[in-house]
Design a protein around this motif. Sequence first.
Motif, PDB file in Angstrom:
ATOM      1  N   PRO A 126       0.836  -1.210   0.000  1.00  0.00           N
ATOM      2  CA  PRO A 126       0.000   0.000   0.000  1.00  0.00           C
ATOM      3  C   PRO A 126       0.863   1.249   0.000  1.00  0.00           C
ATOM      4  CG  PRO A 126       0.005  -1.033   2.172  1.00  0.00           C
ATOM      5  CD  PRO A 126       0.683  -1.994   1.240  1.00  0.00           C
ATOM      6  N   GLN A 127       0.386   2.282  -0.641  1.00  0.00           N
ATOM      7  CA  GLN A 127       1.132   3.537  -0.693  1.00  0.00           C
ATOM      8  C   GLN A 127       1.136   4.247   0.658  1.00  0.00           C
ATOM      9  OE1 GLN A 127      -0.904   5.510  -3.872  1.00  0.00           O
ATOM     10  NE2 GLN A 127      -0.105   4.138  -5.440  1.00  0.00           N
ATOM     11  N   PHE A 128       0.049   4.079   1.414  1.00  0.00           N
ATOM     12  CA  PHE A 128      -0.060   4.706   2.732  1.00  0.00           C
ATOM     13  C   PHE A 128      -0.639   3.688   3.715  1.00  0.00           C
ATOM     14  CE2 PHE A 128      -0.682   7.961  -0.518  1.00  0.00           C
ATOM     15  CZ  PHE A 128       0.347   8.836  -0.208  1.00  0.00           C
ATOM     16  N   ARG A 129      -0.164   3.761   4.935  1.00  0.00           N
ATOM     17  CA  ARG A 129      -0.587   2.783   5.943  1.00  0.00           C
ATOM     18  C   ARG A 129      -0.540   3.424   7.324  1.00  0.00           C
ATOM     19  NH1 ARG A 129       2.330  -0.684   9.289  1.00  0.00           N
ATOM     20  NH2 ARG A 129       1.357  -2.700   9.779  1.00  0.00           N
ATOM     21  N   GLN A 130      -1.667   3.366   8.037  1.00  0.00           N
ATOM     22  CA  GLN A 130      -1.724   3.917   9.385  1.00  0.00           C
ATOM     23  C   GLN A 130      -2.556   3.010  10.289  1.00  0.00           C
ATOM     24  OE1 GLN A 130      -0.099   6.456  10.650  1.00  0.00           O
ATOM     25  NE2 GLN A 130       0.812   7.103   8.696  1.00  0.00           N
ATOM     26  N   LYS A 131      -2.193   2.982  11.548  1.00  0.00           N
ATOM     27  CA  LYS A 131      -2.925   2.215  12.546  1.00  0.00           C
ATOM     28  C   LYS A 131      -4.173   2.968  12.986  1.00  0.00           C
ATOM     29  CE  LYS A 131      -3.490  -0.953  15.837  1.00  0.00           C
ATOM     30  NZ  LYS A 131      -3.822  -2.371  15.521  1.00  0.00           N
ATOM     31  N   VAL A 132      -5.298   2.268  13.064  1.00  0.00           N
ATOM     32  CA  VAL A 132      -6.522   2.855  13.599  1.00  0.00           C
ATOM     33  C   VAL A 132      -6.359   2.961  15.116  1.00  0.00           C
ATOM     34  CG1 VAL A 132      -9.017   2.630  13.855  1.00  0.00           C
ATOM     35  CG2 VAL A 132      -7.916   1.858  11.741  1.00  0.00           C
ATOM     36  N   LYS A 148      -1.748  10.091  12.253  1.00  0.00           N
ATOM     37  CA  LYS A 148      -1.203  10.757  11.075  1.00  0.00           C
ATOM     38  C   LYS A 148      -2.208  10.686   9.934  1.00  0.00           C
ATOM     39  CE  LYS A 148       3.646   9.816  12.198  1.00  0.00           C
ATOM     40  NZ  LYS A 148       4.932   9.228  11.708  1.00  0.00           N
ATOM     41  N   GLU A 149      -2.076  11.635   9.010  1.00  0.00           N
ATOM     42  CA  GLU A 149      -2.999  11.716   7.880  1.00  0.00           C
ATOM     43  C   GLU A 149      -2.615  10.742   6.778  1.00  0.00           C
ATOM     44  OE1 GLU A 149      -4.846  15.112   4.863  1.00  0.00           O
ATOM     45  OE2 GLU A 149      -2.945  15.456   5.900  1.00  0.00           O
ATOM     46  N   GLY A 162      -1.238  14.426  19.667  1.00  0.00           N
ATOM     47  CA  GLY A 162      -1.806  13.185  20.178  1.00  0.00           C
ATOM     48  C   GLY A 162      -2.071  12.162  19.099  1.00  0.00           C
ATOM     49  N   LYS A 163      -2.658  11.041  19.511  1.00  0.00           N
ATOM     50  CA  LYS A 163      -2.912   9.929  18.606  1.00  0.00           C
ATOM     51  C   LYS A 163      -4.246  10.037  17.876  1.00  0.00           C
ATOM     52  CE  LYS A 163      -0.067   6.487  20.962  1.00  0.00           C
ATOM     53  NZ  LYS A 163      -0.041   5.119  21.568  1.00  0.00           N
ATOM     54  N   LEU A 164      -5.056  11.041  18.215  1.00  0.00           N
ATOM     55  CA  LEU A 164      -6.382  11.173  17.600  1.00  0.00           C
ATOM     56  C   LEU A 164      -6.472  12.487  16.829  1.00  0.00           C
ATOM     57  CD1 LEU A 164      -8.547   9.969  20.636  1.00  0.00           C
ATOM     58  CD2 LEU A 164      -7.476   8.592  18.852  1.00  0.00           C
ATOM     59  N   LYS A 165      -5.434  12.792  16.051  1.00  0.00           N
ATOM     60  CA  LYS A 165      -5.365  14.077  15.338  1.00  0.00           C
ATOM     61  C   LYS A 165      -6.287  14.116  14.124  1.00  0.00           C
ATOM     62  CE  LYS A 165      -1.416  15.914  14.463  1.00  0.00           C
ATOM     63  NZ  LYS A 165      -0.015  16.104  14.024  1.00  0.00           N
ATOM     64  N   TYR A 166      -6.492  12.965  13.466  1.00  0.00           N
ATOM     65  CA  TYR A 166      -7.238  12.938  12.210  1.00  0.00           C
ATOM     66  C   TYR A 166      -8.420  11.975  12.309  1.00  0.00           C
ATOM     67  CZ  TYR A 166      -3.307  15.449  10.214  1.00  0.00           C
ATOM     68  OH  TYR A 166      -2.337  16.392   9.951  1.00  0.00           O
ATOM     69  N   ARG A 167      -9.507  12.363  11.680  1.00  0.00           N
ATOM     70  CA  ARG A 167     -10.724  11.547  11.710  1.00  0.00           C
ATOM     71  C   ARG A 167     -11.176  11.249  10.280  1.00  0.00           C
ATOM     72  NH1 ARG A 167     -15.092  14.557  14.696  1.00  0.00           N
ATOM     73  NH2 ARG A 167     -15.364  15.627  12.697  1.00  0.00           N
ATOM     74  N   LEU A 168     -11.497   9.984  10.039  1.00  0.00           N
ATOM     75  CA  LEU A 168     -12.040   9.555   8.752  1.00  0.00           C
ATOM     76  C   LEU A 168     -13.479   9.105   8.964  1.00  0.00           C
ATOM     77  CD1 LEU A 168     -11.631   8.842   5.733  1.00  0.00           C
ATOM     78  CD2 LEU A 168     -10.943   6.549   6.491  1.00  0.00           C
TER      79      LEU A 168
END
Length: 206
Positions: A126-132, A148-149, A162-168
């Motif tokens: 994957p081009q981008f990967r982040q932990k939920v 992270k975004e 913090g760990k909750l900076k971005y929301r999807l």
Amino acid sequence: MTKERTVPKGTIIIGHKYKGSSVEKPSISIYLSQLDYDFLNKERPKHLELLSISGTISSSRPQDYQRIARPTYLPALSLGDFKQVKFRTDLTSDIKIYSQLRITSNGFAEFSRFKNPGAINGSQRPQFRQKVQKSTNKGNTRQLYFAKEIPGLGMKKIKQTGKLKYRLTIVNQHQPFEYNGGSEDPNQLFYSRYTVGGKKFVTQIG
């Protein structure tokens, strides 16, 4: 070339247990492909390209696996694969997949956009990967939170640190539909429409 891997204790996987019968022993089928890319590719030689991932594996020891509630980050009736897709309307054109978001069973978001939407390898890195980091589910809306975004996915920045900076935001439109690939592909596939970060996606259901 194949390589054995041990799934760490506590890893969330998607699977189905079978009670067995008078002629079959109890077993469990695991959707191996729904684990994250880094886990599946750990210790893989870098010069060998991953062409595909086995869809399922079976174990004769279902007692090794504990049933838990479905995590809130996973959509109902889906394995967690979302695609921006244009379905073909005739047999001379291919299905075009413009981007793919995989919400893995063990809690990662993996996102890729494709320059050639008519020919992709869905198993590629994957081009981008982040932990939920956190997820909520209310009505037809899921909210996933990240430290992270992921560019291009329509995340909203809600905190500075913090760990909750971005929301999807993932919204189930409750508009399922059936797609038949044509006479050379007789399988009837069912999909459900979603919006992911405000953009239209579909996920296979059933």
